[in-house]
Design a protein around this motif. Structure first.
Motif, PDB file in Angstrom:
ATOM      1  N   CYS A 149       0.834  -1.210   0.000  1.00  0.00           N
ATOM      2  CA  CYS A 149       0.000   0.000   0.000  1.00  0.00           C
ATOM      3  C   CYS A 149       0.865   1.255   0.000  1.00  0.00           C
ATOM      4  O   CYS A 149       0.598   2.203  -0.745  1.00  0.00           O
ATOM      5  N   GLN A 150       1.886   1.271   0.846  1.00  0.00           N
ATOM      6  CA  GLN A 150       2.756   2.441   0.912  1.00  0.00           C
ATOM      7  C   GLN A 150       3.461   2.683  -0.417  1.00  0.00           C
ATOM      8  O   GLN A 150       3.660   3.828  -0.829  1.00  0.00           O
ATOM      9  N   LYS A 151       3.807   1.614  -1.100  1.00  0.00           N
ATOM     10  CA  LYS A 151       4.569   1.735  -2.341  1.00  0.00           C
ATOM     11  C   LYS A 151       3.680   2.001  -3.548  1.00  0.00           C
ATOM     12  O   LYS A 151       4.042   2.784  -4.440  1.00  0.00           O
ATOM     13  N   ARG A 152       2.495   1.402  -3.597  1.00  0.00           N
ATOM     14  CA  ARG A 152       1.692   1.415  -4.816  1.00  0.00           C
ATOM     15  C   ARG A 152       0.383   2.186  -4.705  1.00  0.00           C
ATOM     16  O   ARG A 152      -0.220   2.508  -5.728  1.00  0.00           O
ATOM     17  N   LEU A 153      -0.070   2.477  -3.482  1.00  0.00           N
ATOM     18  CA  LEU A 153      -1.393   3.087  -3.332  1.00  0.00           C
ATOM     19  C   LEU A 153      -1.353   4.447  -2.661  1.00  0.00           C
ATOM     20  O   LEU A 153      -1.912   5.418  -3.189  1.00  0.00           O
ATOM     21  N   LEU A 154      -0.705   4.546  -1.531  1.00  0.00           N
ATOM     22  CA  LEU A 154      -0.750   5.774  -0.732  1.00  0.00           C
ATOM     23  C   LEU A 154       0.300   6.761  -1.226  1.00  0.00           C
ATOM     24  O   LEU A 154       1.258   7.102  -0.526  1.00  0.00           O
ATOM     25  N   GLN A 155       0.096   7.217  -2.456  1.00  0.00           N
ATOM     26  CA  GLN A 155       1.001   8.153  -3.103  1.00  0.00           C
ATOM     27  C   GLN A 155       0.200   9.326  -3.655  1.00  0.00           C
ATOM     28  O   GLN A 155      -0.962   9.175  -4.043  1.00  0.00           O
ATOM     29  N   GLY A 156       0.833  10.484  -3.698  1.00  0.00           N
ATOM     30  CA  GLY A 156       0.145  11.669  -4.186  1.00  0.00           C
ATOM     31  C   GLY A 156      -0.296  11.558  -5.633  1.00  0.00           C
ATOM     32  O   GLY A 156      -1.251  12.218  -6.052  1.00  0.00           O
ATOM     33  N   SER A 157       0.383  10.721  -6.420  1.00  0.00           N
ATOM     34  CA  SER A 157       0.043  10.584  -7.834  1.00  0.00           C
ATOM     35  C   SER A 157      -1.172   9.695  -8.069  1.00  0.00           C
ATOM     36  O   SER A 157      -1.686   9.634  -9.186  1.00  0.00           O
ATOM     37  N   VAL A 158      -1.640   9.002  -7.035  1.00  0.00           N
ATOM     38  CA  VAL A 158      -2.785   8.096  -7.180  1.00  0.00           C
ATOM     39  C   VAL A 158      -4.074   8.878  -6.950  1.00  0.00           C
ATOM     40  O   VAL A 158      -4.192   9.638  -5.986  1.00  0.00           O
ATOM     41  N   ASN A 159      -5.041   8.671  -7.831  1.00  0.00           N
ATOM     42  CA  ASN A 159      -6.323   9.361  -7.736  1.00  0.00           C
ATOM     43  C   ASN A 159      -7.048   8.973  -6.452  1.00  0.00           C
ATOM     44  O   ASN A 159      -7.016   7.819  -6.027  1.00  0.00           O
ATOM     45  N   THR A 160      -7.721   9.953  -5.834  1.00  0.00           N
ATOM     46  CA  THR A 160      -8.447   9.685  -4.591  1.00  0.00           C
ATOM     47  C   THR A 160      -9.525   8.630  -4.786  1.00  0.00           C
ATOM     48  O   THR A 160      -9.759   7.789  -3.908  1.00  0.00           O
ATOM     49  N   VAL A 161     -10.190   8.652  -5.934  1.00  0.00           N
ATOM     50  CA  VAL A 161     -11.223   7.646  -6.213  1.00  0.00           C
ATOM     51  C   VAL A 161     -10.616   6.247  -6.195  1.00  0.00           C
ATOM     52  O   VAL A 161     -11.211   5.299  -5.662  1.00  0.00           O
ATOM     53  N   ASP A 162      -9.416   6.098  -6.769  1.00  0.00           N
ATOM     54  CA  ASP A 162      -8.760   4.791  -6.783  1.00  0.00           C
ATOM     55  C   ASP A 162      -8.402   4.338  -5.369  1.00  0.00           C
ATOM     56  O   ASP A 162      -8.505   3.149  -5.047  1.00  0.00           O
ATOM     57  N   ILE A 163      -7.984   5.269  -4.529  1.00  0.00           N
ATOM     58  CA  ILE A 163      -7.640   4.909  -3.147  1.00  0.00           C
ATOM     59  C   ILE A 163      -8.893   4.479  -2.388  1.00  0.00           C
ATOM     60  O   ILE A 163      -8.878   3.483  -1.648  1.00  0.00           O
ATOM     61  N   ILE A 164      -9.989   5.210  -2.581  1.00  0.00           N
ATOM     62  CA  ILE A 164     -11.243   4.837  -1.908  1.00  0.00           C
ATOM     63  C   ILE A 164     -11.731   3.484  -2.411  1.00  0.00           C
ATOM     64  O   ILE A 164     -12.182   2.634  -1.627  1.00  0.00           O
ATOM     65  N   SER A 165     -11.635   3.256  -3.723  1.00  0.00           N
ATOM     66  CA  SER A 165     -12.046   1.960  -4.280  1.00  0.00           C
ATOM     67  C   SER A 165     -11.197   0.835  -3.702  1.00  0.00           C
ATOM     68  O   SER A 165     -11.711  -0.246  -3.379  1.00  0.00           O
TER      69      SER A 165
END
Length: 744
Positions: free
Chosen positions: A321-337
């Protein structure tokens, strides 16, 4: 009777290439013992060719009991010397090589050892040596093999051999080599290496067969592969080294013998551990693919039996998650999904919720700190245009009164109570959220932030589309079940304002024109205290619009005695038609945007002239208005001046008719910053007196210093966001975890 002669050449002949020694005869009966010794010693000395014993050798063997122990000492010394002289043929190369080269080398050495053992044991098999002598020879030969083939070298070579010759697919080849090393005295070493090779093969088979296959259950198929193919092959291999031992065991006990713990049950347990390890490595992708990956989760659930495995899943998933998800470049919708998939998937994997509690904390913390999380969630709940989380509105629509205000049941009265799992954290709380929407709302300590965002979105909707009131009313009833009546009472006033505005507008138009409808002008009258804060900018509207505002205000004062209107001039919508030399275009824009383009009817202007014409004080607001029309291909900037683009060249026009997308309501961040401004003077005074101060201390002091009539009610997170804004604006410094006033 064995006739004298020469045996056929063997593989040993090609290794030990010496000339045979001629036989001698008994000189006389007095010297029989001495002569017999010499004859036997000469015959048993290692030679390149195996020879059948002559009559003299057979006669001399009758005296063997007289000097058997001495003859065996001589023979064993001869073997040691001979083996040392030709050891290069059996010494394994310790230099790293490819698995293919190691496999060929181990096969060659095994063949040489097999021939050497047969050659050295040949005299003992022909002559009547005692069992003790045979055992002594066996110990000597095996010690030589151990001396010249160290375990660490054998392990590397033999592991690579088994990698090239799998137990299941190349059983006969593996059996021949393994049996040779076992019979040459390396039984313990070979079994340990075979155990390691078996583990490697199980892991290899698992990855080869099932890596990335998540949509079908594979656990039972893998168990069957191990139970019916791998275990039988492995036992056949192991039995070759322990045939005599197995016969004795089977005579005493008819049950399945245990070979180095390689029983079916133990290997099945290893199989589950291997599959668990593979699925743990893939856990992030499995979660993202949920619910299609549900079979893989069920397999993993069936393999989870150790606390260490559960801890590994948590650690691996959090790192991914830290490496692939919780990054500023990832869309908020994708993180919520991804968070939603995490909640649903880990509920399948661990219904008690301990794993979910651990893995979801970093995601929840990150979403809470993300600026647009609330707006994205509320947009999904209210099915805003373009939202990718519209399914949240379906959950909201399924809200019923039974879900509201669920009372907490005392543990002592709960018949379904069970203790917390052993790996539950100290602050573990069982998941009591009734649905996914509750889980998302619980990201924040209170529901007020959601209520403010909901009110803001509904305000925008009703102001931009007066016909959306009925839809808003339906949504409000559902929202009240979720958030409570009192929290959403402002929406009731806002809806009443919209309905009342239509009645007032009808009365005003009847007074002005004698008809109830006026397609040219509509006004919405708002109760200022109950609507959210608006983005207000001072601006001079075109005379035609100002005249309509003045006329409507006068009529309103007649309908509503002793009441006046205060116009929000930059809000509202205007449909305008622009006539160019080569085209005619219509646009639905805000009143500010309409006023901006009207300035250029008189020619070109600099930004300063533009601001003066409209009475705009903020250059950023003026720039945004000009940029809007430049983007539409209506204005063009040349030499620091803006002018209307009467004729198009190429793709200069962006769009013909466009909808208003600018929000009239302040965002949650803008509202929060506006509310925090009242505390800024207290913060400045505190930092002036105390110097650099941490956020926790500032928060504590504000609770004490701010008077009750102002009432400081903000959380530490809200204060931190405001102070961060002040750092960005250059009014504060943030050094070493402390805030201080900017040095002049």
């Amino acid at each position: 009777m064995i006739s004298a002669g020469r045996l056929g050449p063997s593989a040993f002949d090609s290794v030990f290439g010496e000339k045979p020694v001629e036989n001698t005869y008994f000189p006389n009966t007095i010297e029989a013992v001495s002569t017999a010794w010499n004859i036997l010693a000469q015959w048993i000395t290692p030679k390149p060719d195996l020879q059948e014993p002559s009559q003299e050798v057979l006669a001399a063997s009758e005296y063997l009991p007289e000097f058997e122990s001495q003859l065996m000492e001589y023979y064993e010394d001869s073997i040691r010397k001979h083996f040392a002289e030709h050891s290069s043929f059996v010494v394994l190369n310790s230099t790293p090589a490819s698995p293919e080269e190691d496999s060929r080398e181990i096969t060659r050495v095994a063949g040489t050892l097999k021939d050497a053992q047969f050659h050295y044991s040949y005299p003992l098999s022909i002559l009547q040596f005692s069992a003790f002598a045979r055992e002594s020879f066996d110990r000597t030969f095996k010690s030589l093999v151990r001396e010249y083939i160290p375990y660490h070298v054998l392990r590397v070579k033999l592991l690579n051999f088994f990698q090239q010759n799998h137990v299941v697919d190349q059983l006969e080849v593996a059996q021949a080599v393994y049996e040779t090393f076992v019979r040459c005295g390396l039984i313990d070493e070979s079994e340990m290496i075979l155990a390691e090779a078996a583990m490697r093969e199980v892991k290899f088979s698992c990855r080869e067969l099932y890596q990335g296959q998540w949509e079908e259950s594979v656990l039972e198929a893998f168990r069957d592969y191990i139970r019916y193919r791998f275990v039988p092959s492995l036992k056949l291999l192991l039995l070759k080294g322990r045939e005599n031992e197995m016969k004795d065991i089977q005579q005493q006990d008819e049950q399945e013998p245990e070979l180095l713990n390689f029983t079916s049950s133990s290997l099945i347990s290893i199989t589950e551990d291997v599959l668990c390890e593979l699925r743990t490595e893939e856990i992030f992708d499995i979660i993202v693919k949920f619910p299609n990956s549900r079979p893989a989760l069920n397999d993993l659930k069936g393999c989870l039996k150790k606390p260490a495995q559960r801890a590994s899943i948590v650690s691996t998933f959090q790192k991914s998650c830290q490496k692939r998800l919780l990054q500023g470049s990832v869309n908020t919708v994708d993180i919520i999904s991804a968070y939603i998939s995490t909640v649903e998937a880990f509920s399948v994997l661990d219904p008690k919720g301990v794993l979910l509690e651990k893995v979801s904390r970093p995601i929840r913390r990150y979403l809470k700190d993300r600026d647009d999380t609330i707006s994205v969630l509320v947009g999904g709940m209210l099915r805003s245009e373009g939202s990718e989380l519209e399914f949240l509105s379906d959950i909201l629509a399924n809200t019923n009164k039974g879900d509201k205000d669920m009372e907490t049941v005392d543990d002592l009265l709960d018949a379904d109570w069970y203790p917390d799992p052993i790996d539950a954290p100290p602050d573990f709380m069982r998941n009591s959220n009734s649905d996914m929407l509750d889980s998302l709302i619980s990201l924040y300590e209170n529901k007020e932030v959601f209520v403010k965002e909901i009110v803001g979105i509904f305000a925008d909707r009703m102001l931009s589309n007066r016909n959306s009131v009925d839809e808003v009313i339906a949504n409000v009833q559902l929202l009240k079940l979720r958030f409570g009546d009192r929290e959403l009472q402002n929406l009731d006033v806002m809806i009443r304002d919209m309905l009342e505005s239509q009645k007032i507008e009808t009365a005003v138009h009847e007074l002005e024109t004698g008809t109830a409808d006026d397609e040219q002008f509509h006004a919405t009258i708002l109760s200022r205290l109950f609507w959210p804060s608006f983005k207000t900018h001072e601006i001079n509207l075109p005379p035609a619009i100002e005249e309509q505002l003045k006329q409507f205000s006068g009529s309103y004062s007649q309908v509503k005695k002793n009441r006046n209107l205060q116009w929000l001039r930059n809000l509202g919508q205007v449909t305008i038609q622009l006539d160019f030399e080569d085209r005619v275009r219509s646009y639905d824009v805000t009143a500010s945007q309409a006023a901006a383009i009207s300035v250029f009817e008189s020619g070109q202007h600099t930004i300063e002239q533009f601001m003066a014409a409209l009475g705009i004080m903020e250059e950023s607001f003026a720039s945004s208005l000009l940029s809007f029309w430049v983007h539409k291909g209506v204005l063009v900037k040349e030499n620091g001046q803006y002018r209307a683009l009467e004729r198009l060249e190429g793709d200069q026009e962006s769009a013909g008719v466009d909808e208003v997308t600018v929000s009239s309501v302040q965002s949650a961040e803008e509202r929060a910053n506006e509310e925090m401004k009242v505390y800024w003077s207290y913060i400045m005074g505190m930092l002036t007196n105390l110097g650099a101060t941490p956020i926790a201390r500032i928060h504590s002091f504000l609770k004490v210093l701010v008077p009750a009539e102002i009432n400081y009610t903000k959380s530490e997170d809200e204060l931190e966001r405001y102070l961060t804004l002040k750092v960005d604006e250059g009014e504060l410094d943030f050094i070493g975890g402390n805030y201080k006033l900017k040095s002049s």
